[in-house]
Design an enzyme around this catalytic site. Structure first.
Site, PDB file in Angstrom:
ATOM      1  N   GLU A 173      31.906  91.561  51.322  1.00 55.99           N
ATOM      2  CA  GLU A 173      33.186  91.275  50.657  1.00 55.99           C
ATOM      3  C   GLU A 173      34.215  92.369  50.890  1.00 55.99           C
ATOM      4  OE1 GLU A 173      31.332  94.088  47.804  1.00 55.99           O
ATOM      5  OE2 GLU A 173      30.601  92.512  49.165  1.00 55.99           O
TER       6      GLU A 173
ATOM      7  N   CYS B 226      23.950  93.320  48.408  1.00 55.58           N
ATOM      8  CA  CYS B 226      23.487  94.653  48.012  1.00 55.58           C
ATOM      9  C   CYS B 226      22.467  94.548  46.877  1.00 55.58           C
ATOM     10  CB  CYS B 226      24.675  95.535  47.649  1.00 55.58           C
ATOM     11  SG  CYS B 226      24.256  97.298  47.598  1.00 55.58           S
TER      12      CYS B 226
ATOM     13  N   HIS C 147      27.905  95.291  51.964  1.00 54.89           N
ATOM     14  CA  HIS C 147      28.947  94.661  51.152  1.00 54.89           C
ATOM     15  C   HIS C 147      29.924  93.883  52.040  1.00 54.89           C
ATOM     16  CE1 HIS C 147      28.349  96.176  47.016  1.00 54.89           C
ATOM     17  NE2 HIS C 147      27.706  97.155  47.623  1.00 54.89           N
TER      18      HIS C 147
END
Length: 242
Positions: free
Chosen positions: A219, A117, A217
């Site tokens: 993660e 990001c 994102h």
């Protein structure tokens, strides 16, 4: 995936600098969502948190085999010579400077890098690109950041044969949270992914073992750690650069 023990590559992750509260304390802190830590660990790496420092980027990188530039506040528009948009309310110039120096040192070492990001934006700006400062004005919707602290979902198409397509396939649905995006893409970068509305979602730096920036994102997608596995595998192939 690297199995265990000392063979696991050490992955440095840049941290946030924020005022945080814990116990009786409210103080400036170097912090990071644990989703990054878990993603790196599950992908076979050992997470190493890298706080913002005034110097020492080469020494910091000597302790790791790969680098994740994490998400966070807007990049200061001054770094790409732009006047701040009224929607740009929070910047972290010290972090911009630190992560830019980390990135350049990592590129000099041909160290694997994943920009997440904001991290993808740092990558683009550091190499001479610029940003859309408020994406809803360009795409006429707010699905990339639907509400405060609410992740959106975006379907991205990835260029066949690209490094990221080899990891994820040619299409993926991903979690996103951003009101900015890449505008003028740095000359050295290749665009390898777009959202359905045309937003640049993935870039790669040719000529390096692994330098990938994604606007989403990864993660936050606990069921899909393939991008972190690709980073860890590339870092594990370094043969111990520390």
């Amino acid at each position: 995936m690297v199995s265990s023990g000392s063979d696991r590559p050490r992955i440095g992750i840049s941290t946030y600098v924020e005022c945080a509260s814990w116990g009786v304390w409210q103080r400036d802190a170097a912090l990071l969502p644990t989703s990054y830590v878990h993603a790196v660990h599950r992908a076979g790496g050992i997470p190493v948190l890298l706080p913002v420092l005034p110097d020492g980027e080469s020494a910091a990188l000597s302790a790791v085999d790969g680098l994740v530039l994490a998400g966070g506040a807007d990049v200061d528009p001054a770094r790409y010579r732009a006047v701040p948009h009224e929607a740009v309310r929070v910047t972290r110039p010290e972090r911009d400077d630190w992560e830019t120096r980390l990135l350049r040192a990592a590129l000099d070492r041909d160290m694997p890098v994943l920009g997440v990001c904001r991290g993808a934006q740092v990558l683009n700006v550091a190499l001479g690109g610029s940003l859309h400062q408020h994406l809803p004005e360009r795409v006429a919707h707010e699905r990339h950041q639907p509400a405060p602290a609410v992740f959106g979902r975006s379907r991205v198409r990835l260029r066949p044969g690209s490094r990221i397509a080899r990891a994820l396939g040619e299409e993926a649905e991903v979690p996103c949270y951003h009101h900015q995006a890449l505008d003028r893409v740095a000359d050295r970068l290749e665009v390898t992914g777009h959202a359905e509305d045309g937003t640049v979602e993935a870039v790669e730096l040719p000529g390096h073992r692994f330098v990938v920036g994604v606007q989403w994102h990864p993660e936050e997608d606990t069921d899909d750690i393939r991008l972190f596995e690709a980073l860890s595998a590339s870092a594990g192939d370094s043969g111990g650069m520390r």
